[in-house]
Structure formats: C-alpha cells, structure tokens
Design a protein around this motif. Structure first.
Motif, short mmCIF file in Angstrom:
data_model
loop_
_atom_site.label_atom_id
_atom_site.label_comp_id
_atom_site.label_asym_id
_atom_site.label_seq_id
_atom_site.Cartn_x
_atom_site.Cartn_y
_atom_site.Cartn_z
N ILE A 154 0.85 -1.20 0.00
CA ILE A 154 0.00 0.00 0.00
C ILE A 154 0.88 1.25 0.00
O ILE A 154 0.64 2.21 -0.71
CB ILE A 154 -0.97 0.00 1.21
N TRP A 155 1.95 1.18 0.78
CA TRP A 155 2.85 2.34 0.83
C TRP A 155 3.48 2.58 -0.55
O TRP A 155 3.57 3.73 -1.01
CB TRP A 155 3.93 2.13 1.89
N PHE A 156 3.92 1.50 -1.21
CA PHE A 156 4.48 1.67 -2.56
C PHE A 156 3.44 2.34 -3.46
O PHE A 156 3.74 3.26 -4.22
CB PHE A 156 4.88 0.31 -3.18
N TRP A 157 2.19 1.86 -3.36
CA TRP A 157 1.14 2.36 -4.23
C TRP A 157 0.88 3.85 -3.96
O TRP A 157 0.71 4.64 -4.89
CB TRP A 157 -0.12 1.51 -4.03
N ILE A 158 0.91 4.24 -2.69
CA ILE A 158 0.73 5.66 -2.34
C ILE A 158 1.88 6.49 -2.92
O ILE A 158 1.68 7.55 -3.51
CB ILE A 158 0.66 5.84 -0.80
N MET A 159 3.10 5.96 -2.81
CA MET A 159 4.26 6.67 -3.37
C MET A 159 4.12 6.78 -4.88
O MET A 159 4.39 7.82 -5.48
CB MET A 159 5.56 5.90 -3.09
N TYR A 160 3.68 5.66 -5.49
CA TYR A 160 3.60 5.63 -6.95
C TYR A 160 2.57 6.65 -7.43
O TYR A 160 2.84 7.46 -8.30
CB TYR A 160 3.25 4.22 -7.42
N LEU A 161 1.37 6.59 -6.84
CA LEU A 161 0.31 7.49 -7.29
C LEU A 161 0.57 8.92 -6.86
O LEU A 161 0.27 9.86 -7.58
CB LEU A 161 -1.05 7.04 -6.72
N GLY A 162 1.11 9.07 -5.66
CA GLY A 162 1.20 10.41 -5.07
C GLY A 162 2.49 11.14 -5.36
O GLY A 162 2.60 12.34 -5.13
N ARG A 163 3.52 10.41 -5.85
CA ARG A 163 4.77 11.13 -5.98
C ARG A 163 5.43 11.12 -7.36
O ARG A 163 6.01 12.12 -7.77
CB ARG A 163 5.77 10.59 -4.96
N ILE A 164 5.32 9.99 -8.07
CA ILE A 164 6.13 9.88 -9.29
C ILE A 164 5.87 11.01 -10.28
O ILE A 164 6.79 11.66 -10.75
CB ILE A 164 5.96 8.49 -9.94
N ASN A 165 4.57 11.28 -10.57
CA ASN A 165 4.25 12.34 -11.54
C ASN A 165 4.85 13.67 -11.09
O ASN A 165 5.44 14.41 -11.86
CB ASN A 165 2.73 12.52 -11.66
N HIS A 166 4.65 13.92 -9.79
CA HIS A 166 5.11 15.17 -9.21
C HIS A 166 6.63 15.29 -9.31
O HIS A 166 7.18 16.33 -9.67
CB HIS A 166 4.65 15.19 -7.76
N GLU A 167 7.29 14.18 -8.97
CA GLU A 167 8.77 14.18 -9.01
C GLU A 167 9.26 14.44 -10.44
O GLU A 167 10.20 15.21 -10.65
CB GLU A 167 9.28 12.83 -8.50
N GLU A 168 8.59 13.82 -11.40
CA GLU A 168 9.01 14.02 -12.79
C GLU A 168 8.82 15.48 -13.21
O GLU A 168 9.66 16.04 -13.91
CB GLU A 168 8.25 13.06 -13.72
N GLN A 169 7.73 16.11 -12.73
CA GLN A 169 7.51 17.53 -13.05
C GLN A 169 8.62 18.39 -12.47
O GLN A 169 9.12 19.31 -13.11
CB GLN A 169 6.15 18.01 -12.49
N VAL A 170 9.01 18.07 -11.22
CA VAL A 170 10.07 18.85 -10.57
C VAL A 170 11.39 18.67 -11.34
O VAL A 170 12.12 19.64 -11.59
CB VAL A 170 10.25 18.40 -9.10
N MET A 171 11.66 17.42 -11.75
CA MET A 171 12.90 17.16 -12.48
C MET A 171 12.89 17.88 -13.84
O MET A 171 13.91 18.41 -14.27
CB MET A 171 13.11 15.65 -12.68
N ILE A 172 11.70 17.90 -14.49
CA ILE A 172 11.61 18.60 -15.78
C ILE A 172 11.81 20.10 -15.57
O ILE A 172 12.54 20.76 -16.33
CB ILE A 172 10.26 18.32 -16.47
N SER A 173 11.23 20.63 -14.49
CA SER A 173 11.40 22.08 -14.30
C SER A 173 12.85 22.41 -13.96
O SER A 173 13.33 23.50 -14.23
CB SER A 173 10.42 22.63 -13.25
N GLU A 174 13.57 21.46 -13.39
CA GLU A 174 14.97 21.72 -13.03
C GLU A 174 15.93 21.43 -14.19
O GLU A 174 16.85 22.19 -14.44
CB GLU A 174 15.33 20.84 -11.82
N PHE A 175 15.71 20.31 -14.88
CA PHE A 175 16.68 19.88 -15.91
C PHE A 175 16.14 19.98 -17.34
O PHE A 175 16.86 19.67 -18.28
CB PHE A 175 17.15 18.44 -15.62
N GLY A 176 14.85 20.38 -17.46
CA GLY A 176 14.26 20.65 -18.77
C GLY A 176 14.38 19.50 -19.76
O GLY A 176 14.16 18.34 -19.45
N GLU A 177 14.82 19.89 -20.97
CA GLU A 177 14.92 18.96 -22.11
C GLU A 177 15.76 17.72 -21.76
O GLU A 177 15.45 16.60 -22.19
CB GLU A 177 15.54 19.76 -23.26
N GLN A 178 16.79 17.95 -20.94
CA GLN A 178 17.70 16.84 -20.59
C GLN A 178 16.91 15.71 -19.89
O GLN A 178 17.10 14.53 -20.18
CB GLN A 178 18.78 17.39 -19.64
#
Ligand SMILES: C[S@@+](CC[C@H](N)C(=O)[O-])C[C@H]1O[C@@H](n2cnc3c(N)ncnc32)[C@H](O)[C@@H]1O
Length: 194
Positions: A154-178
């Motif tokens: 359940i914890w993995f699932w919460i992390m997956y649903l609640g964090r991955i998209n967000h983390e990818e957005q943060v990484m895109i805003s920081e590292f952009g095209e790369q």
C-alpha cells in the motif's frame, strides 16, 4: 530447524545488511544544502511513514507480535519471496550508489544537484520505487504475513500514485529537455525493451 524460524532469519538477512550498507553509502555522500523543496510537510510525513514501515520486517523477525496475520504458503513461494527480497535490496543499494549526494528522502533539489543517468538509472528512472515494489512482493511471500506485505505494498502504491508524476515535473522544471530526453530513453520502473 523449524522452517518458520528459517524464513524469519532470511527476512532479517535481506533487510539488516542492506540497511547498514545504505547508511554507509549515505554517510560517504552527505547531501548538500537543499535549494528547492516541494510540499515539505506532506513529503516529510511520507518519509516518516516509509521509515516506520521498514521497521515491520524487523518486528516480524524478532517478535511474534505480528503472528495474527500469518497465513500458509507453499515453501517454493516463500523461497521465491526470498529471491525477490534479495533483488529488492540489491536494486536499492545500486540506486543509492548511483544517486550519491543527490539523494534525499523527500522531493528536493540540492545545491549542485546533477541529473544522474548512469548505473542503474541508465535502465530505469525510478529504481528506488521499483525496489519498494519488489520489497513489498518479496516480503509478502517470504513472511507469509498479510499485514507486513499489505503495508509495504500500500505504501508503494501511495508513493507511486502520489509522488512519481510530481517528481518528474520537478525534475523537468529543473533539468528541462535533458530530463525529458532521459525519460523517453528509459522505463519508469522496468527497462524499456523497445
Ligand atoms: C527518494 S529519491 C527517489 C529517486 C528516484 N525516483 C528513484 O526511484 O530511484 C527522490 C529524490 O531523488 C532526486 N532524483 C530523482 N531522480 C533523479 C536523477 N535521475 N538524478 C538526480 N536526482 C534524482 C529527486 O530530486 C528527489 O528529491
């Protein structure tokens, strides 16, 4: 020797050495000052829950407090669980080894943060979250205890649903095209075959 005792020892053998090695890697790579922090309170709460959950296998190994949730599984499945739990430990350690000082348990950008695309990150963007999934499945089978297995999954699932998209957005805003190019060339949790 009693089989149940063997499986308890095996579970401890998957968790304790890997957590000790993990601490060693973290000490060798102390993280730099945080320059950007996202959803700080929610992230801190998730981090604390995650740390708390990883104590469950220790309780299972050393006490009989969680025996109310035990069920019967064939031995071959429990040995399969041992293999998956070992794999989870290896994936976790390879992730820490590659991320080094860029790791934090929360969604942060550190001073001099670099985008890691080497080691296990060559194949998957989120190997640490993959290791949490493997650890949930492996622990469920190895312990034959639904309470520990379900808590970790359940914890993995919460992390997956609640964090991955967000983390990818943060990484895109920081590292952009790369980061976008990197995402296209790797899988999220499993290596991209094509
Ligand atoms: C708990 S770690 C998880 C990393 C990754 N999602 C994984 O599953 O292996 C979260 C932190 O790692 C950092 N991070 C994630 N991917 C990274 C990468 N490829 N290179 C450098 N830092 C990364 C993020 O800034 C975030 O603060």
């Amino acid at each position: 020797m009693n089989h149940d005792l063997v499986f308890r020892i095996l579970l401890l053998a998957c968790y304790i050495p890997s957590q000790l090695i993990r601490q060693y890697i973290l000490r060798k790579n102390p993280h730099a000052k945080t320059v950007k922090s996202v959803n700080q309170r929610r992230e801190l709460l998730m981090y604390r829950i995650g740390v708390g959950l990883f104590v469950l296998p220790i309780f299972y190994g050393l006490t009989n407090w969680l025996d109310f949730a035990s069920f019967t599984l064939p031995f071959w499945l429990r040995w399969t669980g041992f293999g998956i739990s070992l794999l989870a430990a290896v994936v976790l350690l390879l992730s820490h080894q590659a991320l080094g000082a860029n790791w934090t348990g929360q969604l942060n950008i550190q001073e001099n943060h670099v985008l890691v695309v080497r080691g296990i990150y060559t194949y998957v963007c989120h190997p640490m979250y993959l290791s949490f999934l493997l650890s949930g499945i492996g622990t469920l089978l190895l312990s034959a205890n639904w309470f520990i297995g379900a808590s970790l999954l359940i914890w993995f699932w919460i992390m997956y649903l609640g964090r991955i998209n967000h983390e990818e957005q943060v990484m895109i805003s920081e590292f952009g095209e790369q980061y976008e190019t990197y995402m296209r060339s790797t899988g999220r949790l499993l290596p991209k075959i094509l």
